[in-house]
Design an enzyme around this catalytic site. Structure first.
Site, PDB file in Angstrom:
ATOM      1  CG  ASP A   9      -1.943   1.062   1.248  1.00  0.00           C
ATOM      2  OD1 ASP A   9      -1.822   2.004   0.431  1.00  0.00           O
ATOM      3  OD2 ASP A   9      -2.864   0.985   2.069  1.00  0.00           O
ATOM      4  CG  ASP A 103      -3.090   3.710  -2.748  1.00  0.00           C
ATOM      5  OD1 ASP A 103      -4.185   3.108  -2.813  1.00  0.00           O
ATOM      6  OD2 ASP A 103      -2.731   4.338  -1.750  1.00  0.00           O
ATOM      7  CD  GLU A 104      -5.650  -0.294  -0.792  1.00  0.00           C
ATOM      8  OE1 GLU A 104      -5.882  -0.771   0.321  1.00  0.00           O
ATOM      9  OE2 GLU A 104      -6.538   0.165  -1.531  1.00  0.00           O
TER      10      GLU A 104
HETATM   11 MG   LIG Z   1      -2.359   4.100   0.326  1.00  0.00          MG
END
Ligand SMILES: [Mg+2]
Length: 405
Positions: A9, A103-104
Site C-alpha cells: 500500500d 495504490d494497493e
Molecule cells: Mg495508500
C-alpha cells in the site's frame, strides 16, 4: 501450510506522487484536491496530517488547521502511470498479483518467497525497489489471507512492514475494534455495537444465528472475519489478456462532439500504450457507450490488420461513434482492443510510413516512461488536460472494483 499474502500500500499516494514530481513540495504539508470550486481534500501528505488535516475536509477547514498548507490539483495520469509502474515491480516477485486499487496491490508469494530467503526478506526487497524506482514509500502487510495482509499494512503505516502470521492472529484480533477490519464500515460497526460486540474477539465468539438475524447471509462471513478468516481469492492480473480496455465515467455527462472526441483519443492512447507495453496487437476495436440514464451498448469493428497504434485505434473508435446516432448525453465511454495476433499479410499502408509511425510511438512511450507523466501527447488531448475530475482511490486499471468482500 497457509498462504503468504502481501498487501503493498503506497503511503499518502497522490500526495507522495506530487512531492516526488515536484521537489519544491517535498517535506511540506500539501494536500491534493480536485479541480472544481467546491472540491475537497483527496489525500494529504504526512506533514499535513500532523496538523490534523484529513481526507474529505474542505480546503477552508484544512487551511484553518494548517495555514501554510499547499494545495495541489490532482493529476490522474500521473497516478495511473505510477500504478502501472508498481504493477510492473510487483510482477517481478510473483505472477499472482491483484491490483486492488490505484495504490494497493495484493501479491500471493506462497510459491516464490523462498527465492528471497523468507517472506520478510521479500517484503523488504519490494519496499526497497519501490523506493529506489518510484521514490515513494510504501507499507507492506503480510498475512495468511488478504483480510489480514490489509490489516497488517493499515496497522504498520507509514513506511512500515508487518507480518501477522496464522499463530499471531488470535492475540492480534482479541481486542481489535471491529471497525479496523477491511469491509466493516461505520454502519456495520453501529449494528454490531447494538448487539454488544465491539472487538473482533467478541465477533468471532458470537453464535452465527444471532448474526444472521441482523445481517442475513453475511452473518456467517462476519463471524469468520472476526476470527481473521476470509477465503476470497485474488483477482489476478493475467498476462494472457483477451482484451485491453479503458473506460471513463465523466464528472458530468458529455453531449458535444468536440468534448467527446478528445476523451475518445485519450482512451485510445491508454489502450494503445498498454498494448504496446505488453506487446499485444489486436484486430477488433470495441466502443462502449453509456448514456446518462445508464443504458449501455457496445459496437465493434474488425480491422484487416492487427494494430496497437493509438491513431489507428482512435480512428476506428471514432468511425464507430460517427455511425451511432447519439440520443442522449454520454455518461461513460470505453474503448477496447481484442482479437490479438500478429500481422502476416502486407498492410495497405506503405512500409516507410509504418516504420515512421512505429518509431514515433516508441519515442513517445520512452519519454513518458522516463518522466512519469504524459509529457508527450496527441495534440487534441491537451485541451482536456485541465478540469478532469480526480481519480477516485477506488479506481483500478481493469474493470470495476468490488467494494464488498
Ligand atoms: Mg495508500
Amino acid at each position: 501450510m497457509s498462504k503468504i499474502i502481501l498487501c503493498v500500500d503506497m503511503d499518502a499516494f497522490f500526495a507522495s506522487v506530487e512531492q516526488q514530481a515536484n521537489p519544491a513540495l517535498r517535506d511540506k504539508p500539501i494536500a491534493v484536491t480536485g479541480a472544481g470550486a467546491r472540491t475537497i481534500i483527496t489525500t494529504s501528505s504526512y506533514e499535513a496530517r500532523a496538523y490534523g488535516v484529513k481526507t474529505g475536509m474542505t480546503l477552508h477547514e484544512a487551511k484553518k488547521l494548517c495555514p501554510h498548507i499547499i494545495f495541489v490539483i490532482g493529476d490522474n495520469k500521473k497516478y495511473a502511470y505510477i500504478c502501472g509502474r508498481l504493477e510492473e515491480i510487483c510482477l517481478r516477485f510473483t505472477p499472482d498479483i491483484e491490483i486492488y486499487s490505484i495504490d494497493e496491490v495484493f501479491l500471493d508469494v506462497t510459491g516464490s518467497y523462498h527465492l528471497y530467503g523468507n517472506p520478510e526478506e521479500l517484503a523488504q526487497t519490494i519496499k526497497k525497489t519501490v523506493k529506489d524506482e518510484l521514490y515513494i514509500n510504501c507499507t507492506v502487510g503480510m498475512g495468511p489471507n488478504i483480510l489480514i495482509a490489509k490489516l497488517a499494512s493499515d496497522l504498520a503505516k507509514p513506511d512500515g512492514l508487518r507480518w501477522i502470521d496464522e499463530a499471531a492472529v488470535p492475540s492480534v484480533f482479541e481486542n481489535l475494534p471491529v471497525k479496523k477490519l477491511w469491509g466493516i464500515g461505520s454502519h456495520t460497526e453501529e449494528k454490531l455495537q447494538d448487539m454488544g460486540i465491539r472487538t473482533c474477539g467478541e465477533l468471532g465468539r458470537t453464535p452465527i444465528p444471532l448474526l444472521t438475524e441482523k445481517f442475513g447471509i453475511l452473518g456467517g462471513r462476519l463471524k469468520a472475519m472476526g476470527k481473521g478468516m476470509l477465503d476470497r481469492p485474488l483477482e489476478l492480473v493475467t498476462p494472457e489478456a483477451k482484451s485491453i480496455g479503458h473506460s471513463t465515467t465523466f464528472p458530468r455527462d458529455l453531449w458535444k462532439q468536440e468534448e467527446i472526441e478528445p476523451q475518445l483519443l485519450r482512451l485510445s492512447e491508454m489502450v494503445g500504450r498498454r498494448a504496446r507495453r505488453y506487446g499485444y496487437k489486436g484486430r477488433k476495436v470495441t466502443l462502449t457507450v453509456r448514456y446518462a440514464d445508464f443504458k449501455t451498448f457496445t459496437k465493434q469493428v474488425t480491422l484487416t490488420v492487427y494494430t496497437n497504434d493509438t491513431n489507428e485505434i482512435y480512428r476506428t473508435a471514432l468511425s464507430i461513434l460517427d455511425g451511432i446516432h447519439l440520443k442522449k448525453s454520454i455518461r461513460l465511454l470505453g474503448v477496447s482492443l481484442s482479437s490479438f495476433g500478429r500481422n502476416e499479410q502486407l498492410t495497405l499502408f506503405d512500409e516507410a510510413n509504418q516504420k515512421e509511425r512505429a518509431a514515433l510511438l516508441r519515442a513517445m512511450d520512452t519519454v513518458n516512461d522516463k518522466y512519469g507523466e504524459y509529457k508527450l501527447t496527441w495534440a487534441s488531448t491537451a485541451a482536456e488536460e485541465k478540469g478532469h475530475g480526480v481519480i477516485s482511490p477506488a479506481w483500478r486499471p481493469s474493470g470495476i472494483r468490488k467494494s464488498d468482500l
